[in-house]
Design an enzyme around this catalytic site. Structure first.
Site, PDB file in Angstrom:
ATOM      1  CB  SER A  54      15.376   9.529  52.842  1.00  0.00           C
ATOM      2  OG  SER A  54      16.038   9.836  54.060  1.00  0.00           O
ATOM      3  CG  ASP A  92      13.377  15.941  56.110  1.00  0.00           C
ATOM      4  OD1 ASP A  92      13.942  17.054  56.215  1.00  0.00           O
ATOM      5  OD2 ASP A  92      13.797  15.046  55.346  1.00  0.00           O
ATOM      6  CD  GLU A 124      12.107  18.385  50.219  1.00  0.00           C
ATOM      7  OE1 GLU A 124      11.426  18.572  49.185  1.00  0.00           O
ATOM      8  OE2 GLU A 124      12.537  17.273  50.549  1.00  0.00           O
ATOM      9  CD  GLU A 191      18.561  15.956  47.498  1.00  0.00           C
ATOM     10  OE1 GLU A 191      18.437  14.794  47.070  1.00  0.00           O
ATOM     11  OE2 GLU A 191      17.823  16.435  48.390  1.00  0.00           O
TER      12      GLU A 191
END
Length: 273
Positions: A54, A92, A124, A191
């Protein structure tokens, strides 16, 4: 307030997080991308600091997380690690550094760990990235999973809407969570999924489940720091609670400074040599 287990721990580790889940103590997670903010999170007692991709949105102004590079993530992670002694720092792996190529995934994870000094990486996806997760874990690098809304797949989904609302996708998500646990992930971020499904996942798997827009029945929560503090104002999903309005406070402080400079009020006699 930090839990008794996290307070007693000299350093937050994956083992400490597992003990917290077993003891039904919630885990507090926030993002950070620079030394100054990470220092404040460490001082406040947050257990996990996520150096999220992000940063692409928050720090660089990109519309999605896709453009951020591995070098960018290592830079942000290095800045955060320099400020932290106790919190677990998770970084990440950015888009394009692990999907479809487990050797590249391992290389990317090793670079993050060696060059930044972080404690773990986050990927992810579920079944489709198991080979990458397995290879990273064989190097002794802790892996956090991420299911539900996966922003790196935004072009595939075409929307940031709630995921796993239909039974087929919900079953697939639960199956993926079990696969990630079996593979050896130490925790999973869920999420933007229905709260009841998140509760089911948290009760089914033994590893900690960290939610963002996944209700209160999971083992911990994560928010983007700049959203939570009200520095960013453009993003207002239902799950976001703003604990401050720093956007207004910072703007007013800067305006005050400009006024003082223009009117020759700053610097005064006590503020010069």
């Amino acid at each position: 307030m930090s839990s008794s287990i996290s307070q007693a721990a000299g350093k937050i580790t994956t083992h400490v997080l597992q003990r917290m889940k077993n003891n039904h103590e919630k885990i507090a997670v926030l993002t950070a991308y620079d030394y100054s903010m990470a220092k404040l999170l460490e001082l406040a007692g947050v257990e996990v600091i996520l150096v999220g991709d992000s940063a692409a949105n928050i720090m660089a102004g990109y519309k999605t997380t896709l453009p951020i590079t591995l070098d960018h993530m290592i830079y942000h992670a290095t800045s955060v690690v320099a400020a932290v002694e106790k919190a677990l720092v998770v970084v990440d792996l950015p888009f394009g550094t692990y999907q479809g190529n487990s050797k590249e995934a391992l290389h990317s994870a090793i670079r993050i760990m060696k060059e930044s000094g972080a404690d773990a990486v986050k990927l992810e996806g579920g079944k489709e990235i198991l080979e990458s997760i397995d290879r990273i874990l064989t190097a002794g690098i802790p892996v956090m999973g991420h299911l539900g809304l996966t922003p790196q797949s935004i072009n595939k989904f075409g929307t940031y809407t709630v995921r796993a609302q239909d039974p087929i996708e919900a079953d697939r998500l639960l199956h993926d969570a079990l696969l990630l646990e079996k593979a050896g992930c130490f925790a999973i971020v869920l999420e933007k999924i229905p709260a009841l499904l998140a509760k089911q996942v948290s009760e089914t798997v033994k590893i900690p489940i960290i939610g963002i827009g996944a209700g209160g029945a999971v083992d911990g929560q994560v928010l983007v720091l700049h959203d939570m503090l009200g520095i960013t104002q453009q993003f207002s999903p239902r799950y976001l609670r703003r604990y401050h309005d720093l956007s207004t406070e910072i703007t007013q402080a800067v305006q005050h400074y400009i006024k003082d400079v223009k009117t020759r009020n700053f610097p005064n006699d006590n503020e010069q040599y």
